[in-house]
Scaffold this motif. Sequence first.
Motif, PDB file in Angstrom:
ATOM      1  N   GLU A 164       0.823  -1.206   0.000  1.00 49.74           N
ATOM      2  CA  GLU A 164       0.000   0.000   0.000  1.00 49.74           C
ATOM      3  C   GLU A 164       0.862   1.263   0.000  1.00 49.74           C
ATOM      4  OE1 GLU A 164      -2.282  -3.443   1.357  1.00 49.74           O
ATOM      5  OE2 GLU A 164      -0.359  -2.605   1.995  1.00 49.74           O
ATOM      6  N   ALA A 165       1.956   1.221   0.744  1.00 49.39           N
ATOM      7  CA  ALA A 165       2.862   2.370   0.767  1.00 49.39           C
ATOM      8  C   ALA A 165       3.523   2.562  -0.592  1.00 49.39           C
ATOM      9  CB  ALA A 165       3.926   2.180   1.852  1.00 49.39           C
ATOM     10  N   TYR A 166       3.899   1.455  -1.232  1.00 44.66           N
ATOM     11  CA  TYR A 166       4.511   1.545  -2.560  1.00 44.66           C
ATOM     12  C   TYR A 166       3.506   2.098  -3.573  1.00 44.66           C
ATOM     13  CZ  TYR A 166       6.891   0.286  -6.850  1.00 44.66           C
ATOM     14  OH  TYR A 166       7.489   0.344  -8.092  1.00 44.66           O
ATOM     15  N   GLN A 167       2.260   1.707  -3.442  1.00 44.69           N
ATOM     16  CA  GLN A 167       1.224   2.225  -4.336  1.00 44.69           C
ATOM     17  C   GLN A 167       1.068   3.731  -4.156  1.00 44.69           C
ATOM     18  OE1 GLN A 167      -2.561   0.248  -3.911  1.00 44.69           O
ATOM     19  NE2 GLN A 167      -3.489   1.339  -5.615  1.00 44.69           N
ATOM     20  N   ALA A 168       1.111   4.189  -2.907  1.00 50.70           N
ATOM     21  CA  ALA A 168       1.013   5.630  -2.645  1.00 50.70           C
ATOM     22  C   ALA A 168       2.200   6.372  -3.246  1.00 50.70           C
ATOM     23  CB  ALA A 168       0.931   5.876  -1.138  1.00 50.70           C
ATOM     24  N   LEU A 169       3.379   5.788  -3.141  1.00 46.79           N
ATOM     25  CA  LEU A 169       4.586   6.388  -3.713  1.00 46.79           C
ATOM     26  C   LEU A 169       4.460   6.483  -5.234  1.00 46.79           C
ATOM     27  CD1 LEU A 169       7.448   7.204  -2.414  1.00 46.79           C
ATOM     28  CD2 LEU A 169       8.268   5.091  -3.433  1.00 46.79           C
ATOM     29  N   SER A 170       3.976   5.413  -5.846  1.00 43.85           N
ATOM     30  CA  SER A 170       3.851   5.375  -7.302  1.00 43.85           C
ATOM     31  C   SER A 170       2.771   6.326  -7.796  1.00 43.85           C
ATOM     32  CB  SER A 170       3.543   3.940  -7.757  1.00 43.85           C
ATOM     33  OG  SER A 170       4.569   3.052  -7.384  1.00 43.85           O
ATOM     34  N   GLU A 171       1.621   6.283  -7.164  1.00 44.10           N
ATOM     35  CA  GLU A 171       0.510   7.130  -7.605  1.00 44.10           C
ATOM     36  C   GLU A 171       0.813   8.607  -7.426  1.00 44.10           C
ATOM     37  OE1 GLU A 171      -2.845   5.712  -5.445  1.00 44.10           O
ATOM     38  OE2 GLU A 171      -3.149   3.949  -6.742  1.00 44.10           O
ATOM     39  N   GLY A 172       1.665   8.933  -6.484  1.00 44.82           N
ATOM     40  CA  GLY A 172       2.040  10.321  -6.260  1.00 44.82           C
ATOM     41  C   GLY A 172       3.101  10.837  -7.214  1.00 44.82           C
ATOM     42  N   GLY A 173       3.607   9.976  -8.101  1.00 43.79           N
ATOM     43  CA  GLY A 173       4.615  10.384  -9.067  1.00 43.79           C
ATOM     44  C   GLY A 173       6.026  10.432  -8.526  1.00 43.79           C
ATOM     45  N   TRP A 174       6.235   9.895  -7.317  1.00 42.22           N
ATOM     46  CA  TRP A 174       7.542  10.006  -6.674  1.00 42.22           C
ATOM     47  C   TRP A 174       8.588   9.099  -7.306  1.00 42.22           C
ATOM     48  CZ3 TRP A 174       7.976  14.019  -3.586  1.00 42.22           C
ATOM     49  CH2 TRP A 174       6.825  14.517  -2.957  1.00 42.22           C
ATOM     50  N   MET A 175       8.172   8.022  -7.965  1.00 43.54           N
ATOM     51  CA  MET A 175       9.142   7.103  -8.562  1.00 43.54           C
ATOM     52  C   MET A 175       9.902   7.738  -9.721  1.00 43.54           C
ATOM     53  SD  MET A 175       9.063   4.216  -6.869  1.00 43.54           S
ATOM     54  CE  MET A 175       9.662   2.928  -7.954  1.00 43.54           C
ATOM     55  N   GLY A 176       9.314   8.731 -10.349  1.00 39.20           N
ATOM     56  CA  GLY A 176       9.973   9.395 -11.467  1.00 39.20           C
ATOM     57  C   GLY A 176      10.373  10.819 -11.168  1.00 39.20           C
ATOM     58  N   LEU A 177      10.583  11.132  -9.895  1.00 42.06           N
ATOM     59  CA  LEU A 177      10.832  12.516  -9.491  1.00 42.06           C
ATOM     60  C   LEU A 177      12.019  13.131 -10.234  1.00 42.06           C
ATOM     61  CD1 LEU A 177       9.861  14.758  -7.538  1.00 42.06           C
ATOM     62  CD2 LEU A 177      11.555  13.915  -5.899  1.00 42.06           C
ATOM     63  N   GLY A 178      13.098  12.399 -10.383  1.00 40.07           N
ATOM     64  CA  GLY A 178      14.272  12.932 -11.071  1.00 40.07           C
ATOM     65  C   GLY A 178      14.407  12.420 -12.494  1.00 40.07           C
ATOM     66  N   GLY A 179      13.365  11.745 -13.008  1.00 41.21           N
ATOM     67  CA  GLY A 179      13.441  11.083 -14.300  1.00 41.21           C
ATOM     68  C   GLY A 179      13.332  12.024 -15.488  1.00 41.21           C
ATOM     69  N   ASN A 180      13.717  11.508 -16.635  1.00 36.97           N
ATOM     70  CA  ASN A 180      13.699  12.263 -17.889  1.00 36.97           C
ATOM     71  C   ASN A 180      12.265  12.585 -18.298  1.00 36.97           C
ATOM     72  OD1 ASN A 180      13.954  13.248 -20.503  1.00 36.97           O
ATOM     73  ND2 ASN A 180      15.502  11.756 -21.100  1.00 36.97           N
ATOM     74  N   PRO A 181      11.895  13.869 -18.436  1.00 36.94           N
ATOM     75  CA  PRO A 181      10.524  14.237 -18.806  1.00 36.94           C
ATOM     76  C   PRO A 181      10.083  13.696 -20.164  1.00 36.94           C
ATOM     77  CG  PRO A 181      11.711  16.131 -17.926  1.00 36.94           C
ATOM     78  CD  PRO A 181      12.715  15.040 -18.122  1.00 36.94           C
ATOM     79  N   GLU A 182      11.023  13.408 -21.055  1.00 34.47           N
ATOM     80  CA  GLU A 182      10.666  12.860 -22.367  1.00 34.47           C
ATOM     81  C   GLU A 182       9.936  11.528 -22.251  1.00 34.47           C
ATOM     82  OE1 GLU A 182      13.524  12.722 -25.555  1.00 34.47           O
ATOM     83  OE2 GLU A 182      14.766  14.222 -24.530  1.00 34.47           O
ATOM     84  N   TYR A 183      10.153  10.821 -21.158  1.00 33.55           N
ATOM     85  CA  TYR A 183       9.571   9.498 -20.991  1.00 33.55           C
ATOM     86  C   TYR A 183       8.671   9.416 -19.757  1.00 33.55           C
ATOM     87  CZ  TYR A 183      13.242   8.584 -24.362  1.00 33.55           C
ATOM     88  OH  TYR A 183      14.049   8.638 -25.472  1.00 33.55           O
ATOM     89  N   GLY A 184       8.209  10.545 -19.286  1.00 36.70           N
ATOM     90  CA  GLY A 184       7.260  10.553 -18.181  1.00 36.70           C
ATOM     91  C   GLY A 184       7.835  10.895 -16.829  1.00 36.70           C
ATOM     92  N   GLY A 185       9.137  11.148 -16.737  1.00 36.53           N
ATOM     93  CA  GLY A 185       9.721  11.590 -15.470  1.00 36.53           C
ATOM     94  C   GLY A 185       9.444  13.060 -15.221  1.00 36.53           C
TER      95      GLY A 185
END
Length: 597
Positions: free
Chosen positions: A81-102
């Motif tokens: 559930e915590a991982y789902q909250a992290l993912s749904e909040g966009g935190w997994m791609g916080l520093g990611g490349n915006p070209e691919y959804g970060g």
Amino acid sequence: MAKYKAPLRDMQFVLNEVFEADKLWASMEATQEVTPDLAEAILEEGAKLTEHELFPLNLSGDAEGCRFEKGQVFTPKGFKEAYQALSEGGWMGLGGNPEYGGQGMPKMLTVLFEEMLYASNAAFTLYPALNNGATLLLDSHASDEIKEKYLPPMYEGRWIGTMCLTEPHSGTDLGLIRTKAEPKGDGTYTISGNKIWITGGEHDLAENIIHLVLAKLPDAPPGTKGISLFLVPKLKINEDNSPGEANQVNCGAIEHKMGIKGSATCVINFDGAEGIMIGEPHRGLAAMFTMMNYERLSIGIQGLGLGEVAYQSAMDFAKERLQSRAPTGPKNPEKPADPILVHPDVRRMALNVRAFNEGSRAFASYVGMQLDISKYHEDDTTRKHAADLVALLTPVAKAFITDRGFDATVEAQQIYGGSGYCTEWGAEQYVRDARIAQIYEGTNGIQAMDLMGRKVFANKGEFLNIFTKDVREFLAECTSANMAPWAETLEAELKRLENVTEAVIKAGSENPEEIGAAAVDYLNLFGLVAYAYMWARMVKLAQEKADADSSGFYAAKIQVGNHYLKRILPRTLALEQQILAGSEVLMTLEEEAFYVE
């Protein structure tokens, strides 16, 4: 009970005041949209997530640990559930490349969020931390086709990455790996071999796990020059980019560990699994270093995060714990005893922990700043200057921060007395969780040899000269009388570091054993001087603002800085003598004499 509140005020001080991140971001096209308001909002939301979703699972996750049943790994209750909250909040791609959804946030900002993650739940944080490194590697080295296919779901958290290096017979010496990759003739490869100590190698958090695997082609030259890199998904990918049939990737076991028990550390068997090559043949280790260097800074931040939560929890205990009277007489005469912070030795421990925590936060942000400059700045010379500093400072960030982080958890535990040895207070878990950070992602001894051998000796101190020049440029600005003790001491410490460096380079040119003999002490000396630079920058700013501040924040910063200057920095004197003692005292004892018959 353990306590954690994200230190937002200190984070904002480091980010906005010490390093003036807003000015740096505004000067680079890729980061111009990152405003101070946006950064503040991200940190505040990150604090809510980590304090309310992750921290409550830390103690229970440690007690429950991961469960291994018939090849499957189940994480502790609440982790999904915590991982789902992290993912749904966009935190997994916080520093990611915006070209691919970060989201493309700068490293200076993401290091502060990472600190919150590790402080609130270090075992849980290893899952997204490995994914961050994996996406960085793919963004840097994979083809556009692979990036379009894999990065969006990894930034979303639907898929999650791992790093598969170590084998039972091959740890630091990766040239010895035996995992094989046979070309199938269709652009894919058959991967066969066994990997151990794979963080997040199997779990129930995401719908697919993307393994980045080092292996050797049939025509591979011997040693590290023969290593290639492959992407091997747990589930094969269908044409519509959905997870398909199982690949031949199997978890053989999970390790039973001293700490980070909510993190699944796996034995992974590749039994003829299908993989695709990332980058060029026989150049896999160079590509993997992109991920490894990211993880080394990240693991340094693990040490910082655990030091911070250990400090906060110990201070919460110290407020309530009454023992004996202050040396100068009762401070609370209406109570049977005084709170333990009246005792000088308890204050010594508390100030040691706080001084290193706040120094580590500034240092990690400083390294993050250099990473941002090396990646985004438009001027080639400026980018190279920053990249050279990153090369020099990365082993220090990993080793020195984790060593001091472990020290912080031990000293914080000591403040509790016997209560700190009991599980319900949380202090002993922080000690156990911090210990691994000194070992994985390259042991701290290996980091020290990397610093001394590759980053200092190999270029005759060129990278060090870049660092000392930057420090001296700052010292030239320290013209006030209040900064005189800092300026004089820091200049003396720079000269000590330079003299020791010159001596080791000379000795190492005549005897290669001198490099390894000096390495750990040299890294500690370098770390103490680097933290003195961080503290000088913080104290200078605090002195300029203290008089107009009614909160006491800047006054406290000056006082903690003075503790570092007067009671911690003098450790360099002993380290200098240890380094100059040379290798002879280590190497003359016959090998047989080490063993007890």
